[in-house]
Design a protein around this motif. Structure first.
Motif, PDB file in Angstrom:
ATOM      1  N   VAL A  76     -15.748 -47.634 -28.427  1.00  0.00           N
ATOM      2  CA  VAL A  76     -14.929 -46.504 -27.983  1.00  0.00           C
ATOM      3  C   VAL A  76     -13.518 -47.011 -27.699  1.00  0.00           C
ATOM      4  CG1 VAL A  76     -14.588 -44.725 -26.216  1.00  0.00           C
ATOM      5  CG2 VAL A  76     -16.922 -45.363 -26.923  1.00  0.00           C
ATOM      6  N   LEU A  77     -12.509 -46.284 -28.172  1.00  0.00           N
ATOM      7  CA  LEU A  77     -11.133 -46.537 -27.761  1.00  0.00           C
ATOM      8  C   LEU A  77     -10.812 -45.595 -26.607  1.00  0.00           C
ATOM      9  CD1 LEU A  77      -9.113 -46.830 -31.111  1.00  0.00           C
ATOM     10  CD2 LEU A  77     -10.167 -48.657 -29.764  1.00  0.00           C
ATOM     11  N   ALA A  78     -10.505 -46.158 -25.442  1.00  0.00           N
ATOM     12  CA  ALA A  78     -10.135 -45.373 -24.262  1.00  0.00           C
ATOM     13  C   ALA A  78      -8.615 -45.383 -24.156  1.00  0.00           C
ATOM     14  CB  ALA A  78     -10.778 -45.970 -23.011  1.00  0.00           C
ATOM     15  N   LEU A  79      -7.995 -44.221 -24.381  1.00  0.00           N
ATOM     16  CA  LEU A  79      -6.565 -44.145 -24.644  1.00  0.00           C
ATOM     17  C   LEU A  79      -5.709 -43.870 -23.413  1.00  0.00           C
ATOM     18  CD1 LEU A  79      -6.819 -42.166 -28.011  1.00  0.00           C
ATOM     19  CD2 LEU A  79      -6.438 -44.624 -27.712  1.00  0.00           C
ATOM     20  N   GLY A  80      -6.185 -44.266 -22.247  1.00  0.00           N
ATOM     21  CA  GLY A  80      -5.352 -44.205 -21.055  1.00  0.00           C
ATOM     22  C   GLY A  80      -5.575 -42.998 -20.176  1.00  0.00           C
ATOM     23  N   ASP A  81      -4.979 -43.047 -18.973  1.00  0.00           N
ATOM     24  CA  ASP A  81      -5.286 -42.142 -17.875  1.00  0.00           C
ATOM     25  C   ASP A  81      -6.791 -42.180 -17.624  1.00  0.00           C
ATOM     26  OD1 ASP A  81      -2.640 -41.652 -17.534  1.00  0.00           O
ATOM     27  OD2 ASP A  81      -2.689 -39.543 -18.101  1.00  0.00           O
ATOM     28  N   ASN A  82      -7.220 -43.400 -17.330  1.00  0.00           N
ATOM     29  CA  ASN A  82      -8.639 -43.686 -17.135  1.00  0.00           C
ATOM     30  C   ASN A  82      -9.117 -43.250 -15.760  1.00  0.00           C
ATOM     31  OD1 ASN A  82      -8.343 -45.084 -19.640  1.00  0.00           O
ATOM     32  ND2 ASN A  82      -7.554 -46.850 -18.517  1.00  0.00           N
ATOM     33  N   PHE A  83      -8.181 -43.141 -14.800  1.00  0.00           N
ATOM     34  CA  PHE A  83      -8.545 -42.726 -13.440  1.00  0.00           C
ATOM     35  C   PHE A  83      -7.419 -41.872 -12.859  1.00  0.00           C
ATOM     36  CE2 PHE A  83     -10.611 -46.803 -14.280  1.00  0.00           C
ATOM     37  CZ  PHE A  83     -11.938 -46.450 -14.087  1.00  0.00           C
ATOM     38  N   TYR A  84      -7.714 -40.578 -12.738  1.00  0.00           N
ATOM     39  CA  TYR A  84      -6.735 -39.671 -12.099  1.00  0.00           C
ATOM     40  C   TYR A  84      -6.899 -39.756 -10.580  1.00  0.00           C
ATOM     41  CZ  TYR A  84      -5.711 -37.576 -16.606  1.00  0.00           C
ATOM     42  OH  TYR A  84      -5.288 -37.374 -17.898  1.00  0.00           O
ATOM     43  N   TYR A  85      -5.757 -39.591  -9.831  1.00  0.00           N
ATOM     44  CA  TYR A  85      -4.404 -39.346 -10.340  1.00  0.00           C
ATOM     45  C   TYR A  85      -3.546 -40.593 -10.195  1.00  0.00           C
ATOM     46  CZ  TYR A  85      -5.674 -34.446 -10.508  1.00  0.00           C
ATOM     47  OH  TYR A  85      -6.305 -33.267 -10.815  1.00  0.00           O
ATOM     48  N   LYS A  86      -4.058 -41.579  -9.490  1.00  0.00           N
ATOM     49  CA  LYS A  86      -3.264 -42.782  -9.225  1.00  0.00           C
ATOM     50  C   LYS A  86      -4.035 -44.058  -9.545  1.00  0.00           C
ATOM     51  CE  LYS A  86      -0.209 -40.658  -5.820  1.00  0.00           C
ATOM     52  NZ  LYS A  86       0.372 -40.729  -4.446  1.00  0.00           N
ATOM     53  N   GLY A  87      -4.751 -44.054 -10.659  1.00  0.00           N
ATOM     54  CA  GLY A  87      -5.463 -45.244 -11.100  1.00  0.00           C
ATOM     55  C   GLY A  87      -6.464 -45.714 -10.070  1.00  0.00           C
ATOM     56  N   VAL A  88      -6.619 -47.031  -9.985  1.00  0.00           N
ATOM     57  CA  VAL A  88      -7.477 -47.648  -8.967  1.00  0.00           C
ATOM     58  C   VAL A  88      -6.636 -48.648  -8.182  1.00  0.00           C
ATOM     59  CG1 VAL A  88      -9.604 -47.376 -10.310  1.00  0.00           C
ATOM     60  CG2 VAL A  88      -8.235 -49.460 -10.578  1.00  0.00           C
TER      61      VAL A  88
END
Length: 333
Positions: A76-88
Motif C-alpha cells: 500500500v502507498l500511504a500518501l500522507g495526512d496519516n493522522f489528523y489533525y496534528k500528526g502524532v
C-alpha cells in the motif's frame, strides 16, 4: 579548513533524509505471476478523539481489504495526512493503534505500507512516524523521502517509486487558515531534496517510474494546483518521462493527464469533498475523471504493473470501480 568542514557536514546531512536503493522483496507470492499490484490511499488519518476513525475511513478500509483479496496487492502507498489533525507527538502515540493497526485489520492488508508525510503530519512529529517503522511489521517509512525499486516478477522489467516530502519541498499549509504552502521552512533541505530527486530521475532506467507526494501538481478541487510543484517538479516529470505522479491532499479521486504524465489524486481515505473550484485552473481537456460525492463512501486506487503497461483503477468504498486507465511503459531514445 572551515570551508572544508562545512562541506563535509553538508555532504553528511542527506543521509538523514534519503534512503539507499535496494530492490524490495515481493516474497514467495511472486513466483508464478508477471505483475506487481498495489493500493494507493491518501488522507486516511482518522480523527484525534474517540472513536478515532471516520465512517469514510472504515468503509474505505473494508473495500480496500476486498479489492486486495480479489485483485491482489503487494503493498500500500500511504500518501500522507496519516493522522489528523496534528500528526502524532511520539512513537508511542496511541494513534498508531487507534487509526492504523485497529482499522486495517484484514489479512489482505497485512502487507508493507510505504508511507510519506502530509501537511497534517508535519504539524506533529514526523520523525516519530519514521521511528514507528521499527515497531511495526508493515509500516515502512525509512526517511522523509526515499526510493523504492521492484523487479516485476518473471518479466525482466522494473518499477521505481520515488516517495517525496512535498511539505519539506514547498512549505506547510494550514487548512483552517490558508490552504496554500508559502515556501519551505528550510530552503537548504528543500533544495537538497530537489537535487536528490533530479539525480534519481536522471539515472533511472526503470520501465515504469512513479513519483508520489502529498500535495498535488494538478488538482481541480479545493487546494487546486500547487504552484511550487508546477514550478519545481512538473518540468522534471516531463523531462525524465515519468509514468505518473500520485498524491492526496484534496479529499476526492481525480485522474488528470497532461504532457504525457498521469496525475493520480487519491485523497478520499477519510473525508470526501466534491469541490471543483479549480476546474478551469488545469489544462483544458486534461481532466479525465473526478468524484468526491458523499455517496461513494470513500475511495482509493488499485494499480497493476505488468510487462508493458500499468492499469490504474479508481474504486469507491461502496464496492464498485469508477474509472480505469492504462499507462504505457517508458521508452528511451
Amino acid at each position: 579548513m572551515a570551508l572544508t568542514l562545512v562541506s563535509i557536514l553538508i555532504a553528511a546531512v542527506p543521509v538523514a533524509y534519503c534512503y539507499p536503493t535496494a530492490f524490495q522483496d515481493l516474497g514467495e507470492s511472486s513466483t508464478n505471476r508477471t505483475s506487481i499490484r498495489f493500493l494507493a490511499v491518501g488522507d486516511w488519518g482518522g480523527i484525534p478523539y474517540p472513536p478515532y476513525i471516520t465512517a469514510v475511513q472504515k468503509a474505505t478500509a473494508h473495500e480496500m481489504s476486498l479489492v486486495a483479496e480479489q485483485m491482489g496487492a503487494d503493498f500500500v502507498l500511504a500518501l500522507g495526512d496519516n493522522f489528523y489533525y496534528k500528526g502524532v507527538n511520539s512513537v508511542d502515540s496511541p494513534r498508531f493503534k487507534d487509526t492504523f493497526e485497529s482499522v486495517y485489520t484484514a489479512k489482505s492488508l497485512q502487507i508493507p505500507w510505504y508511507v510519506l508525510a502530509g501537511n497534517h503530519d508535519h504539524a506533529g512529529n514526523v520523525q516519530a512516524q519514521i521511528d514507528y517503522s521499527h515497531k511495526s511489521d508493515r509500516w515502512n517509512f525509512p526517511s522523509y523521502y526515499y526510493e523504492l525499486d521492484f523487479h516485476i516478477p518473471n518479466t525482466g522489467k522494473t518499477l521505481t517509486i520515488i516517495m517525496l516530502d512535498t511539505v519539506m519541498l514547498c512549505g506547510n499549509s494550514d487548512d483552517f487558515v490558508d490552504d496554500k504552502p508559502r515556501g519551505p521552512l528550510n530552503a537548504m533541505d528543500a533544495n537538497r531534496q530537489l537535487v536528490w530527486l533530479q539525480e534519481r530521475l536522471a539515472r533511472s532506467r526503470a520501465d515504469f517510474l512513479l513519483v508520489a507526494g502529498h500535495y498535488p501538481v494538478w488538482s481541480v478541487s479545493e487546494h487546486g494546483p500547487t504552484e511550487c510543484l508546477l514550478r519545481r517538479l512538473r518540468p522534471l516529470l516531463i523531462k525524465y518521462n515519468a509514468t505518473a505522479f500520485l498524491c492526496g491532499h484534496d479529499h476526492n479521486l481525480q485522474y488528470i493527464e497532461e504532457s504525457g504524465v498521469g496525475y493520480i489524486v487519491s485523497g478520499a481515505g477519510n473525508f470526501l469533498d466534491p469541490d471543483v473550484r479549480h476546474w478551469k485552473h488545469v489544462p483544458k481537456g486534461s481532466v479525465k475523471f473526478f468524484t468526491g460525492k458523499a455517496s461513494t463512501l470513500g475511495g482509493f486506487v488499485h494499480a497493476e504493473v505488468t510487462k508493458n503497461q500499468m492499469i490504474v483503477t479508481f474504486f469507491q468504498a461502496r464496492g464498485t470501480s469508477l474509472y480505469r486507465t492504462v499507462l504505457s511503459q517508458r521508452h528511451f531514445a
